[in-house]
Every structure is written in C-alpha cells, then in structure tokens.
Motif scaffolding. Structure first.
Motif, PDB file in Angstrom:
ATOM      1  N   LEU A 133      10.714   3.273  -6.586  1.00 52.61           N
ATOM      2  CA  LEU A 133      11.853   3.726  -5.786  1.00 52.61           C
ATOM      3  C   LEU A 133      12.453   2.557  -5.006  1.00 52.61           C
ATOM      4  CD1 LEU A 133      10.316   6.992  -4.286  1.00 52.61           C
ATOM      5  CD2 LEU A 133      11.787   6.784  -6.290  1.00 52.61           C
ATOM      6  N   PRO A 134      13.764   2.446  -4.987  1.00 47.75           N
ATOM      7  CA  PRO A 134      14.400   1.371  -4.219  1.00 47.75           C
ATOM      8  C   PRO A 134      14.025   1.419  -2.738  1.00 47.75           C
ATOM      9  CG  PRO A 134      16.012   2.491  -5.616  1.00 47.75           C
ATOM     10  CD  PRO A 134      14.733   3.269  -5.709  1.00 47.75           C
ATOM     11  N   THR A 135      13.896   2.612  -2.188  1.00 45.61           N
ATOM     12  CA  THR A 135      13.567   2.743  -0.763  1.00 45.61           C
ATOM     13  C   THR A 135      12.134   2.317  -0.451  1.00 45.61           C
ATOM     14  OG1 THR A 135      13.028   5.056  -1.133  1.00 45.61           O
ATOM     15  CG2 THR A 135      15.250   4.570  -0.307  1.00 45.61           C
ATOM     16  N   LEU A 136      11.319   2.171  -1.484  1.00 42.67           N
ATOM     17  CA  LEU A 136       9.941   1.689  -1.305  1.00 42.67           C
ATOM     18  C   LEU A 136       9.805   0.288  -1.899  1.00 42.67           C
ATOM     19  CD1 LEU A 136       7.965   4.966  -2.174  1.00 42.67           C
ATOM     20  CD2 LEU A 136       8.570   4.067   0.094  1.00 42.67           C
ATOM     21  N   LYS A 137      10.888  -0.464  -1.826  1.00 44.08           N
ATOM     22  CA  LYS A 137      10.944  -1.845  -2.325  1.00 44.08           C
ATOM     23  C   LYS A 137      10.517  -1.950  -3.781  1.00 44.08           C
ATOM     24  CE  LYS A 137      10.839  -4.054   2.067  1.00 44.08           C
ATOM     25  NZ  LYS A 137      11.343  -5.314   2.449  1.00 44.08           N
ATOM     26  N   GLY A 138      10.962  -0.982  -4.575  1.00 47.48           N
ATOM     27  CA  GLY A 138      10.687  -1.005  -5.996  1.00 47.48           C
ATOM     28  C   GLY A 138       9.277  -0.592  -6.392  1.00 47.48           C
ATOM     29  N   GLN A 139       8.502  -0.093  -5.438  1.00 50.08           N
ATOM     30  CA  GLN A 139       7.147   0.359  -5.739  1.00 50.08           C
ATOM     31  C   GLN A 139       7.135   1.880  -5.907  1.00 50.08           C
ATOM     32  OE1 GLN A 139       3.910  -1.600  -3.485  1.00 50.08           O
ATOM     33  NE2 GLN A 139       5.574  -2.559  -2.332  1.00 50.08           N
ATOM     34  N   SER A 140       6.171   2.359  -6.650  1.00 54.47           N
ATOM     35  CA  SER A 140       6.037   3.805  -6.811  1.00 54.47           C
ATOM     36  C   SER A 140       5.286   4.369  -5.606  1.00 54.47           C
ATOM     37  CB  SER A 140       5.272   4.134  -8.092  1.00 54.47           C
ATOM     38  OG  SER A 140       3.919   3.756  -7.955  1.00 54.47           O
ATOM     39  N   PRO A 141       5.557   5.630  -5.245  1.00 56.70           N
ATOM     40  CA  PRO A 141       4.789   6.245  -4.159  1.00 56.70           C
ATOM     41  C   PRO A 141       3.279   6.180  -4.425  1.00 56.70           C
ATOM     42  CG  PRO A 141       6.701   7.577  -4.657  1.00 56.70           C
ATOM     43  CD  PRO A 141       6.631   6.509  -5.718  1.00 56.70           C
ATOM     44  N   LEU A 142       2.868   6.423  -5.663  1.00 57.07           N
ATOM     45  CA  LEU A 142       1.444   6.402  -6.003  1.00 57.07           C
ATOM     46  C   LEU A 142       0.801   5.057  -5.684  1.00 57.07           C
ATOM     47  CD1 LEU A 142      -0.911   7.973  -7.291  1.00 57.07           C
ATOM     48  CD2 LEU A 142      -0.171   7.070  -9.499  1.00 57.07           C
ATOM     49  N   SER A 143       1.524   3.981  -5.897  1.00 59.84           N
ATOM     50  CA  SER A 143       0.953   2.656  -5.669  1.00 59.84           C
ATOM     51  C   SER A 143       0.715   2.357  -4.191  1.00 59.84           C
ATOM     52  CB  SER A 143       1.848   1.568  -6.269  1.00 59.84           C
ATOM     53  OG  SER A 143       3.044   1.430  -5.520  1.00 59.84           O
ATOM     54  N   LEU A 144       1.290   3.160  -3.301  1.00 60.24           N
ATOM     55  CA  LEU A 144       1.171   2.917  -1.856  1.00 60.24           C
ATOM     56  C   LEU A 144       0.109   3.774  -1.177  1.00 60.24           C
ATOM     57  CD1 LEU A 144       4.976   2.754  -1.033  1.00 60.24           C
ATOM     58  CD2 LEU A 144       3.407   0.836  -1.391  1.00 60.24           C
ATOM     59  N   LEU A 145      -0.448   4.741  -1.895  1.00 56.16           N
ATOM     60  CA  LEU A 145      -1.327   5.724  -1.261  1.00 56.16           C
ATOM     61  C   LEU A 145      -2.723   5.220  -0.920  1.00 56.16           C
ATOM     62  CD1 LEU A 145      -0.351   8.922  -3.245  1.00 56.16           C
ATOM     63  CD2 LEU A 145       0.454   8.169  -0.994  1.00 56.16           C
ATOM     64  N   ASP A 146      -3.025   3.978  -1.222  1.00 55.83           N
ATOM     65  CA  ASP A 146      -4.349   3.448  -0.894  1.00 55.83           C
ATOM     66  C   ASP A 146      -4.408   2.895   0.527  1.00 55.83           C
ATOM     67  OD1 ASP A 146      -2.650   1.360  -1.624  1.00 55.83           O
ATOM     68  OD2 ASP A 146      -4.295   0.137  -2.396  1.00 55.83           O
ATOM     69  N   THR A 147      -3.289   2.950   1.269  1.00 53.02           N
ATOM     70  CA  THR A 147      -3.287   2.510   2.667  1.00 53.02           C
ATOM     71  C   THR A 147      -2.664   3.603   3.536  1.00 53.02           C
ATOM     72  OG1 THR A 147      -1.084   1.494   2.620  1.00 53.02           O
ATOM     73  CG2 THR A 147      -2.956   0.096   1.943  1.00 53.02           C
ATOM     74  N   ASN A 148      -3.036   3.625   4.810  1.00 51.74           N
ATOM     75  CA  ASN A 148      -2.462   4.603   5.738  1.00 51.74           C
ATOM     76  C   ASN A 148      -0.965   4.388   5.908  1.00 51.74           C
ATOM     77  OD1 ASN A 148      -4.891   5.927   6.286  1.00 51.74           O
ATOM     78  ND2 ASN A 148      -5.424   4.487   7.906  1.00 51.74           N
ATOM     79  N   ILE A 149      -0.544   3.144   6.005  1.00 53.21           N
ATOM     80  CA  ILE A 149       0.878   2.853   6.178  1.00 53.21           C
ATOM     81  C   ILE A 149       1.645   3.297   4.938  1.00 53.21           C
ATOM     82  CG2 ILE A 149       2.566   0.985   6.454  1.00 53.21           C
ATOM     83  CD1 ILE A 149       0.325  -0.488   8.073  1.00 53.21           C
ATOM     84  N   GLY A 150       1.098   3.032   3.770  1.00 55.73           N
ATOM     85  CA  GLY A 150       1.727   3.480   2.537  1.00 55.73           C
ATOM     86  C   GLY A 150       1.837   4.995   2.481  1.00 55.73           C
ATOM     87  N   MET A 151       0.782   5.676   2.913  1.00 49.60           N
ATOM     88  CA  MET A 151       0.796   7.136   2.944  1.00 49.60           C
ATOM     89  C   MET A 151       1.927   7.613   3.854  1.00 49.60           C
ATOM     90  SD  MET A 151      -0.905  10.013   1.964  1.00 49.60           S
ATOM     91  CE  MET A 151      -2.619   9.685   1.695  1.00 49.60           C
ATOM     92  N   GLN A 152       2.101   6.976   5.001  1.00 54.12           N
ATOM     93  CA  GLN A 152       3.176   7.363   5.914  1.00 54.12           C
ATOM     94  C   GLN A 152       4.548   7.146   5.287  1.00 54.12           C
ATOM     95  OE1 GLN A 152       2.326   5.217   9.522  1.00 54.12           O
ATOM     96  NE2 GLN A 152       1.064   6.867  10.311  1.00 54.12           N
ATOM     97  N   LEU A 153       4.710   6.044   4.563  1.00 56.79           N
ATOM     98  CA  LEU A 153       5.984   5.787   3.904  1.00 56.79           C
ATOM     99  C   LEU A 153       6.300   6.862   2.866  1.00 56.79           C
ATOM    100  CD1 LEU A 153       5.804   1.910   3.411  1.00 56.79           C
ATOM    101  CD2 LEU A 153       7.306   3.177   4.984  1.00 56.79           C
ATOM    102  N   VAL A 154       5.295   7.293   2.131  1.00 55.75           N
ATOM    103  CA  VAL A 154       5.497   8.343   1.126  1.00 55.75           C
ATOM    104  C   VAL A 154       5.843   9.656   1.814  1.00 55.75           C
ATOM    105  CG1 VAL A 154       4.413   9.661  -0.741  1.00 55.75           C
ATOM    106  CG2 VAL A 154       4.058   7.182  -0.591  1.00 55.75           C
ATOM    107  N   TRP A 155       5.157   9.983   2.924  1.00 55.91           N
ATOM    108  CA  TRP A 155       5.494  11.196   3.684  1.00 55.91           C
ATOM    109  C   TRP A 155       6.936  11.143   4.163  1.00 55.91           C
ATOM    110  CZ3 TRP A 155       3.331  15.791   4.170  1.00 55.91           C
ATOM    111  CH2 TRP A 155       1.958  15.936   3.898  1.00 55.91           C
ATOM    112  N   GLU A 156       7.354   9.961   4.655  1.00 53.92           N
ATOM    113  CA  GLU A 156       8.720   9.812   5.146  1.00 53.92           C
ATOM    114  C   GLU A 156       9.713  10.036   4.000  1.00 53.92           C
ATOM    115  OE1 GLU A 156      10.006   5.831   6.244  1.00 53.92           O
ATOM    116  OE2 GLU A 156      11.044   6.702   7.967  1.00 53.92           O
ATOM    117  N   GLU A 157       9.410   9.488   2.844  1.00 46.41           N
ATOM    118  CA  GLU A 157      10.284   9.657   1.679  1.00 46.41           C
ATOM    119  C   GLU A 157      10.378  11.132   1.284  1.00 46.41           C
ATOM    120  OE1 GLU A 157      13.049   8.034  -0.731  1.00 46.41           O
ATOM    121  OE2 GLU A 157      11.910   7.002   0.822  1.00 46.41           O
TER     122      GLU A 157
END
Length: 167
Positions: A133-157
């Motif tokens: 996703l462009p809003t996640l700097k070209g990363q997939s939501p799944l790729s971010l779920l291994d960190t708390n900050i990534g989890m928050q970004l996915v929730w925000e999305e």
C-alpha cells in the motif's frame, strides 16, 4: 489527543487502535489506558488473562488458515523460528504460551475480525493484507504485523477504510 500515546483519532472523534470488537466498525473502542471505558478495561483484562494462560493452538491454526499464512510467515509474525512453530504444532501442545506469541495472536484475531467486517469478506481482507500500500510506504499490512508500531499502522489504515477513506 496526544498522538504519542499510541491511539489514533477517527474522523468521528473516537479512537481506532487495537480494540475491543464490541463497538461499531469505525470506532470499536480502544484498549489504550488513556481512552478506557469500563467495558473496554474489562475486555483488556480478559485479554491479559487469556494471554498469560496461553492461547489454544487450535486458535493459532485457525488464524494461520484465515490469513493464508505459510509456516514461515506465521513463525516470523510470532517471533519464532519455523522449527519452533512446527514443534508447537507437532507436539500437540494445547496452548501457545505468552512468551511464544499468545498476546499477538489475540491482537491478530481482533484485527482479522475487524478487517473481515470492513471488507465484508475474509478472502478480500486476506488479499488486502498482502497488497503493498502506498500509505504504508509500499509495504503490505501483513509485513508490518511483527511489531507493535506496525500493528498500529495497520489498525489506522483499517480505520481509514472503515470511514470511507481509501488509500
């Protein structure tokens, strides 16, 4: 609201972070301490107890299936090696202990339920989780779920999507 506290404001003014699913899709309520209601606090303590007791392996397997994860992806999310995850499943352990990712499984379960409700289809949500996703700097939501900050970004999305703001 102070954004440094880890919750996000929805357009309607409610928090949309890791949540209890008792509310509506766009404002399910926050588990963060600064935005607690007694109902959400009760839900938070229920989750704490469950994480400490461990999550049944059947729930872990169901989550892996729901997100269509490979064993390698599931192990990475849980902070385990593929061998450790396979050992948990092979040995017929009844629960995944907190030190091996039980708390994360609880968060992911809520994330999946909320995502499936927003997309009205588990398959669509699972595909969205893999799409860069462009809003996640070209990363997939799944790729971010291994960190708390990534989890928050996915929730925000997901909160944006729930309010009709498409990325």
């Amino acid at each position: 609201m102070d954004a440094s506290l880890g919750s996000f404001e929805s357009p309607g003014g409610g928090a949309t972070g890791p949540t209890s699913l008792r509310g509506d899709m766009g404002n399910p309520g926050s588990l963060f301490p600064h935005a607690q209601s007694s109902t959400n606090q009760a839900e938070a303590f229920r989750m704490i107890e469950q994480a400490r007791a461990g999550v049944p392996m059947a729930e872990v397997k169901a989550l892996i299936a729901e997100l269509s994860l490979t064993n390698a992806e599931a192990a990475r999310l849980l902070g385990l090696t593929t061998r450790e995850l396979a050992q948990h499943m092979r040995e017929g352990r009844s629960v995944l202990p907190i030190e091996d990712g039980a708390e994360l499984v609880l968060w992911l379960r809520q994330l999946c339920a909320w995502g499936a409700a927003i997309f009205a289809d588990k398959g669509k949500f699972s595909r969205w989780m893999r799409r860069p996703l462009p809003t996640l700097k070209g990363q997939s939501p799944l790729s971010l779920l291994d960190t708390n900050i990534g989890m928050q970004l996915v929730w925000e999305e997901l909160g944006r999507l729930a309010h009709g703001v498409y990325s």
